[in-house]
Design an enzyme around this catalytic site. Sequence first.
Site, short mmCIF file in Angstrom:
data_model
loop_
_atom_site.label_atom_id
_atom_site.label_comp_id
_atom_site.label_asym_id
_atom_site.label_seq_id
_atom_site.Cartn_x
_atom_site.Cartn_y
_atom_site.Cartn_z
N LYS A 155 -34.68 -7.42 -64.83
CA LYS A 155 -33.89 -6.35 -65.45
C LYS A 155 -32.43 -6.40 -65.03
O LYS A 155 -31.65 -5.55 -65.45
CB LYS A 155 -34.49 -4.98 -65.07
CG LYS A 155 -35.84 -4.72 -65.71
CD LYS A 155 -36.23 -3.27 -65.53
CE LYS A 155 -37.52 -2.96 -66.24
NZ LYS A 155 -37.99 -1.59 -66.01
N ARG A 158 -41.55 10.99 -70.32
CA ARG A 158 -40.49 11.84 -70.85
C ARG A 158 -40.75 12.25 -72.28
O ARG A 158 -40.53 13.37 -72.68
CB ARG A 158 -39.14 11.11 -70.79
CG ARG A 158 -38.57 11.05 -69.43
CD ARG A 158 -37.53 9.99 -69.34
NE ARG A 158 -38.13 8.68 -69.40
CZ ARG A 158 -37.50 7.55 -69.11
NH1 ARG A 158 -36.24 7.59 -68.78
NH2 ARG A 158 -38.12 6.40 -69.18
N HIS A 185 -36.28 11.47 -61.90
CA HIS A 185 -37.22 10.88 -60.95
C HIS A 185 -37.56 11.90 -59.86
O HIS A 185 -38.72 12.06 -59.47
CB HIS A 185 -36.61 9.66 -60.25
CG HIS A 185 -36.37 8.47 -61.14
ND1 HIS A 185 -35.15 7.84 -61.22
CD2 HIS A 185 -37.20 7.77 -61.97
CE1 HIS A 185 -35.24 6.81 -62.04
NE2 HIS A 185 -36.46 6.75 -62.52
N SER A 227 -32.06 6.12 -66.08
CA SER A 227 -31.09 5.41 -65.23
C SER A 227 -30.09 4.67 -66.12
O SER A 227 -28.90 4.60 -65.81
CB SER A 227 -31.82 4.40 -64.33
OG SER A 227 -32.73 5.06 -63.50
P1 ADP Z 1 -39.21 1.20 -64.63
O1 ADP Z 1 -38.30 0.04 -64.47
O2 ADP Z 1 -40.55 1.02 -64.05
O3 ADP Z 1 -39.23 1.81 -66.00
P2 ADP Z 1 -37.69 3.48 -63.83
O4 ADP Z 1 -36.96 3.63 -62.55
O5 ADP Z 1 -36.87 3.42 -65.08
O6 ADP Z 1 -38.58 2.24 -63.64
O7 ADP Z 1 -38.76 4.64 -63.98
C1 ADP Z 1 -39.80 4.82 -63.06
C2 ADP Z 1 -40.74 5.87 -63.57
O8 ADP Z 1 -40.06 7.11 -63.67
C3 ADP Z 1 -41.29 5.59 -64.97
O9 ADP Z 1 -42.60 6.07 -65.03
C4 ADP Z 1 -40.39 6.39 -65.86
O10 ADP Z 1 -41.04 6.75 -67.08
C5 ADP Z 1 -40.14 7.59 -65.00
N1 ADP Z 1 -38.89 8.28 -65.32
C6 ADP Z 1 -37.66 7.75 -65.46
N2 ADP Z 1 -36.75 8.70 -65.78
C7 ADP Z 1 -37.45 9.86 -65.84
C8 ADP Z 1 -37.09 11.20 -66.17
N3 ADP Z 1 -35.85 11.54 -66.52
N4 ADP Z 1 -38.06 12.12 -66.12
C9 ADP Z 1 -39.32 11.77 -65.82
N5 ADP Z 1 -39.73 10.55 -65.53
C10 ADP Z 1 -38.81 9.59 -65.54
#
Ligand code: ADP
Length: 162
Positions: free
Chosen positions: A41, A90, A17, A128
């Site tokens: 979630k 990703r 992130h 995450s």
């Molecule tokens: P959500 O519940 O909306 O999926 P996340 O916190 O999992 O929320 O992810 C938020 C955003 O960050 C999403 O667009 C996700 O694809 C992106 N994201 C999560 N992990 C990574 C990573 N390792 N690299 C790049 N983008 C990421």
Amino acid sequence: MRIAVYPGSFDPITNGHLDVLQRAAKLFDRVIVAVAVSESKHPLFNLEERVQMVARAVQHLPNVEADSFQGLLVEYVERRSAQAVVRGLRAVSDFEFEFQLALMNRKMNERVETIFMMPKDTYTFLSSRIVKEMAQLGGDVSAFVPAHVRAALSGKFSHPPA
Ligand code: ADP
């Protein structure tokens, strides 16, 4: 002012992130990390904990702030006078859902553009969910999350930080 919103559950924020955020912070005057309530979630960390962890992780980025939101993302984007939504991509596996989400948001509000950003390749496998699973099993997550997030994970799973 070019303002972007980076929405997500951030349960918890990871270095993936942060990589996306650092890139977005160079393109926009202001980036708002918008932590979604994401009740369905069943997040490990409550909303306040997630926002606090983001706030601490972005302290070094002067044009980035942490906030939370509930309800429709496009309405939050308008409320904050932002023009764009940033999402991380990703792998191809992220694409289908992100594509659907972006087009649905556009249907609801044509003024909001979605920008996709790719993280550094070393973070493409990072999520995450994986970090939580590793931490729960006592694995070392220090390469994947900021130190204060690692400590918070240890607290949740009763593995005291080394
Ligand atoms: P959500 O519940 O909306 O999926 P996340 O916190 O999992 O929320 O992810 C938020 C955003 O960050 C999403 O667009 C996700 O694809 C992106 N994201 C999560 N992990 C990574 C990573 N390792 N690299 C790049 N983008 C990421």
